[in-house]
Design an enzyme around this catalytic site. Structure first.
Site, short mmCIF file in Angstrom:
data_model
loop_
_atom_site.label_atom_id
_atom_site.label_comp_id
_atom_site.label_asym_id
_atom_site.label_seq_id
_atom_site.Cartn_x
_atom_site.Cartn_y
_atom_site.Cartn_z
N ASP A 1 -17.74 8.80 8.99
CA ASP A 1 -16.68 8.92 10.00
C ASP A 1 -15.34 8.59 9.37
OD1 ASP A 1 -15.52 9.42 12.44
OD2 ASP A 1 -16.17 7.55 13.39
N ARG B 1 -7.99 7.28 11.72
CA ARG B 1 -8.20 6.29 12.79
C ARG B 1 -9.10 5.15 12.33
NH1 ARG B 1 -10.94 10.79 14.00
NH2 ARG B 1 -13.20 10.64 13.72
#
Length: 292
Positions: free
Chosen positions: A129, A133
């Site tokens: 991931d 962010r």
């Protein structure tokens, strides 16, 4: 700090000296989220300190709720930091010291993340991931890879096949991850190329104006994010190299570190921020079924 719907982050002081961040589950969290937090904990416990990886400090697991304690990184998410920089660049800063980022700053962010990922790779960790962010940044512009909720220790097979579903970071995922549920160091490399594009565009959402379903189809058919007009070809070529359809043709993180190091040691501005086309980029914060 990185936040998902089921997690709660709290910075607080220990003995009046050290501020830390505590990650814990919300009361309504599902069992799969508890499992993910425990998995994240196991990954973090296996790591030695590295300047470009968020540091694990301790945990409390003997009863619910589980607490994972990590270093507090005061500037928070790189994605937010980049977007705020874009606003500041546009409106100007009339109060105190300017925080406007330079081409060298942005290239350094990429280099630092690549260094952190090269370390994680050396420890057999697949992040799964990797995105702006999930990078944290300090006041002195140190970038730290964070949020290991989807990370897996795959030191034996080097490949992980996702079994569970949920919101997926579709715009950051390699073709083999999207279509075959296969994750490896080379799918992390693909995501890193997308993260480079995020940094160049000061936190924009990848594939602006294209739906997730169209992103999946177009990427499978060979479409790639286009070169931002203010980005020099030498830097874009590294991104494009990360997006090879054949995962074996993608670089390693060590090779990316070396390529970015070479760029950092020239006087060239590879991101020409005075030409930044603000109107071309978008910040999408919520799309159903997508992790952004």
């Amino acid at each position: 700090m990185p936040v998902s719907a089921s997690y709660r982050w709290s910075p607080f002081c220990v003995d009046g000296v050290t501020t830390v961040a505590v990650k814990t589950l919300k009361e309504n969290a599902a069992e799969v989220e508890k499992k993910d937090l425990l998995s994240e904990l196991e990954v973090m416990k296996s790591l030695d300190p590295h300047v470009n990886v968020v540091r694990f400090l301790g945990c409390c697991t003997d009863k619910d709720p589980i607490f994972v304690i990590i270093e507090y990184v005061n500037r928070g998410k790189l994605q937010t930091y980049l977007r705020n920089s874009r606003a500041e660049r546009h409106y100007g800063n009339t109060h105190g010291k300017s925080n406007i980022l330079t081409s060298g700053d942005l290239t350094s962010f990429m280099y630092q993340v690549a260094k952190g990922m090269d370390y994680l790779t050396s420890r057999g960790i697949i992040h799964r991931d990797l995105a702006a962010r999930n990078i944290l940044i300090t006041d002195d512009h140190t970038c730290k890879v964070a949020d290991f909720g989807f990370a897996r220790d795959v030191v034996t097979s080097k490949i992980y096949e996702r079994k569970s579903e949920g919101k997926l970071p579709i715009r950051w995922m390699a073709t083999e991850s999207l279509y075959d549920n296969i994750f490896s160091v080379k799918s992390d490399i693909w995501s890193f190329g997308i993260l480079m594009w995020e940094i160049v565009t000061l936190g924009s959402t990848p594939y602006p104006g294209i739906s997730a379903a169209d992103v999946m189809r177009k990427v499978r058919d060979g479409y790639r994010l286009e070169k931002p007009e203010h980005c020099r070809r030498e830097l874009y070529n590294i991104m494009y190299y990360c997006w090879s359809s054949d995962s074996n043709e993608r670089p390693t993180f060590l090779e990316v570190v070396q390529m970015l190091d070479k760029l950092l040691h020239t006087e060239m501005d590879y991101i020409e921020l005075e030409r930044f086309p603000d109107h071309n980029y978008y910040n999408i914060v919520n799309l159903s079924g997508e992790k952004l």
